[in-house]
Design an enzyme around this catalytic site. Structure first.
Site, PDB file in Angstrom:
ATOM      1  N   LYS A  35      47.448  55.999  44.132  1.00 31.01           N
ATOM      2  CA  LYS A  35      48.507  55.414  44.727  1.00 31.01           C
ATOM      3  C   LYS A  35      48.397  53.735  44.144  1.00 31.01           C
ATOM      4  CE  LYS A  35      49.362  55.781  49.014  1.00 31.01           C
ATOM      5  NZ  LYS A  35      49.571  55.969  50.605  1.00 31.01           N
ATOM      6  N   THR A 122      49.942  50.563  65.009  1.00 30.10           N
ATOM      7  CA  THR A 122      50.111  50.829  66.196  1.00 30.10           C
ATOM      8  C   THR A 122      49.055  51.970  66.848  1.00 30.10           C
ATOM      9  OG1 THR A 122      52.550  50.917  65.458  1.00 30.10           O
ATOM     10  CG2 THR A 122      51.957  52.069  67.666  1.00 30.10           C
ATOM     11  N   LYS A 208      54.372  47.169  70.871  1.00 24.80           N
ATOM     12  CA  LYS A 208      55.019  47.871  69.945  1.00 24.80           C
ATOM     13  C   LYS A 208      55.493  49.356  70.608  1.00 24.80           C
ATOM     14  CE  LYS A 208      56.630  49.842  66.255  1.00 24.80           C
ATOM     15  NZ  LYS A 208      55.642  50.107  65.120  1.00 24.80           N
ATOM     16  N   PHE A 253      71.821  51.225  69.779  1.00 20.34           N
ATOM     17  CA  PHE A 253      71.001  52.419  69.951  1.00 20.34           C
ATOM     18  C   PHE A 253      71.588  53.408  71.154  1.00 20.34           C
ATOM     19  CE2 PHE A 253      67.903  49.971  67.879  1.00 20.34           C
ATOM     20  CZ  PHE A 253      67.240  50.952  66.863  1.00 20.34           C
ATOM     21  N   GLY A 257      73.930  61.764  69.435  1.00 23.27           N
ATOM     22  CA  GLY A 257      73.877  62.706  68.207  1.00 23.27           C
ATOM     23  C   GLY A 257      72.387  63.497  68.144  1.00 23.27           C
ATOM     24  N   CYS A 264      57.269  57.126  63.585  1.00 26.34           N
ATOM     25  CA  CYS A 264      56.965  56.422  64.606  1.00 26.34           C
ATOM     26  C   CYS A 264      57.297  56.622  66.132  1.00 26.34           C
ATOM     27  CB  CYS A 264      57.404  54.841  64.353  1.00 26.34           C
ATOM     28  SG  CYS A 264      56.950  54.015  62.970  1.00 26.34           S
ATOM     29  N   LYS A 327      66.566  59.156  58.801  1.00 29.53           N
ATOM     30  CA  LYS A 327      67.491  58.039  59.013  1.00 29.53           C
ATOM     31  C   LYS A 327      68.076  57.834  57.671  1.00 29.53           C
ATOM     32  CE  LYS A 327      66.388  53.884  59.770  1.00 29.53           C
ATOM     33  NZ  LYS A 327      65.985  52.526  60.178  1.00 29.53           N
ATOM     34  N   ARG A 334      59.317  62.740  57.882  1.00 28.08           N
ATOM     35  CA  ARG A 334      58.541  62.961  59.195  1.00 28.08           C
ATOM     36  C   ARG A 334      59.227  63.412  60.551  1.00 28.08           C
ATOM     37  NH1 ARG A 334      54.493  58.150  58.874  1.00 28.08           N
ATOM     38  NH2 ARG A 334      56.231  57.068  58.427  1.00 28.08           N
TER      39      ARG A 334
END
Length: 437
Positions: A35, A122, A208, A253, A257, A264, A327, A334
């Protein structure tokens, strides 16, 4: 000041690149040598609009480089950002802190002078206090190394804007010096008038997960209403629009659907509920269990409705699945609802063909049992049902008449309420969506 970014996944790579573009000298660190090599050669290892161009700019400026050496990072950096992942622990709902602990431990060994370590990952509340003690006992500089917490609020597909001009910044600190260092590290961002909330470490850790839990709750609330609408014959799309006029609620939001996925929201709400139970306040966030349940039920209900469209049995039927990413504007699969639905239909005997504008490579690796095509029209050829699972703009813009020319039957399931139902029905399509009659 010199900055280092530990971890070059989605958060870390974006942060390192954007900070270099804003004028800082930055070293990105990762234990994955492949990477690191890709990033140093100018290749972003994931899909994010605008980021490849910024990586090229940052590398050409000489302000950014990537390495596997924690020693190099420790000697170089004044402020060190911890941006490694905290996935869900196997066999548990808790967050896996392996990568955070390992990165902080390894970095601390090479901190011989005053420096600030800043957590952006997080984490469960209470982690920062534990890491501060770890740094104090591990770093050669001891008490001269301080810890702060600066949670990230990136949206995949908008990560560059969210990094360079966020809607707010949260600084969890224990001293005036830590706050000064953070303000210096984000000077170009703060110069734009971005508001800053200075808090304790514990509050910064909670911000968060609290934000993600609230978003998950709002998404699942309207999907719970979709369940009620299906039982009563009401229309959840119209219901959501009516609710959105209320300023106390708003429309963001509130789109019904298939529900949320990604790396996350699902794991964060589970880890939050788990941590609350450890702290003895599990009852306070017990509703998050139902939020998770509502989200999962939408996937199962989608499968049921596709089966209905196929006359009660999907075995041997060709299904065109539009979308694989969790999305649009992302290649992240994930916990993707799209692939969950597609693989479930395939396990029931359906011939599922998938297309996604960005996530094809990741989808093939994770779900080799599915078939893949080169475009929406390609996978829709001779299909018995078309299923919209990720609301990419190019799927929204498909003309119903063009799609009708290639399919075997004009039946469509809109899993994201992304299509104009009237236009599709007017073009002769049988249209179904969650929570709509």
């Amino acid at each position: 000041m010199n900055l280092t970014v530990i971890g070059t996944g989605y958060l870390g790579a974006t942060h390192a690149i954007c900070m270099a573009v804003m004028g800082y000298d930055v070293i990105g660190v990762d234990v994955d040598a492949a990477k690191v090599e890709r990033l140093n050669s100018g290749e972003v290892p994931f899909f994010e609009p605008g980021l490849p161009e910024l990586l090229t700019k940052a590398l050409e400026s000489g302000r950014l480089r990537f390495t596997t050496s924690f020693q190099e990072a420790g000697e170089f950096g004044d402020v060190h950002f911890i941006c490694v992942g905290t996935p869900q622990r196997k066999g548990s709902e808790a967050a896996d802190m392996t990568y955070v602990d390992a990165s902080v431990t390894e970095l601390s060994k090479h901190l011989h002078r005053r420096a600030l370590v800043v957590g952006k990952s997080t984490v469960p509340v209470g982690t920062a206090a534990r890491l501060a003690e770890l740094i104090r006992t591990t770093a050669p500089a001891g008490d001269q190394v301080e810890l702060a917490w600066n949670p990230e609020f990136l949206r995949e597909g908008f990560a560059v804007d969210d990094t360079m001009k966020p809607d707010r910044m949260v600084f969890g600190v224990t001293s005036a010096w830590s706050e000064e260092q953070l303000r210096a590290a984000f000077a170009p961002v703060l110069a734009q008038g971005v508001p800053v909330k200075v808090t304790s470490l514990q509050t910064a850790e909670l911000v968060k997960v609290a934000a993600n839990s609230f978003l998950a709750t709002k998404i699942s609330y309207i999907n719970a209403m979709a369940e009620v609408c299906e039982a009563t014959g009401a229309d959840v799309h119209d219901l959501a629009e009516a609710l959105a006029y209320d300023e106390r609620i708003g429309g963001k939001f509130l789109r019904p659907g298939l529900g949320f996925g990604g790396g996350c929201l699902p794991k964060d709400i589970r880890a939050f509920a788990h941590r609350a139970e450890e702290l003895g306040v599990g009852q306070a966030v017990g509703f998050l269990r139902e939020i998770d349940g509502i989200n999962g039920r939408r996937r199962a209900r989608t499968v049921d409705l596709v089966v209905e469209l196929c006359g009660g049995d999907v075995a041997g039927k060709k299904i065109a699945a539009l979308g694989a990413a969790f999305k649009p504007n992302s290649d992240d699969i994930r916990d993707a609802p799209a692939l969950d639905v597609a693989s479930t239909l395939a396990s029931m005997g359906a011939d599922v063909h998938v297309f996604d504008p960005a996530a094809m490579e990741n989808a093939r690796k994770a779900h080799p049992e599915l078939n893949y095509g080169t475009s929406a029209l390609d996978v829709a050829r001779d299909a018995d049902v078309v299923v919209l699972l990720t609301e990419w703009t190019e799927f929204r813009e498909i003309a119903p008449e063009a799609m009708a020319e290639v399919v075997g039957a004009q039946r469509i399931f809109d899993g994201r309420h992304a299509l104009d139902s009237d236009a599709w029905r007017a073009a002769g399509w049988e249209y179904k969506a969650l929570g709509r009659p």
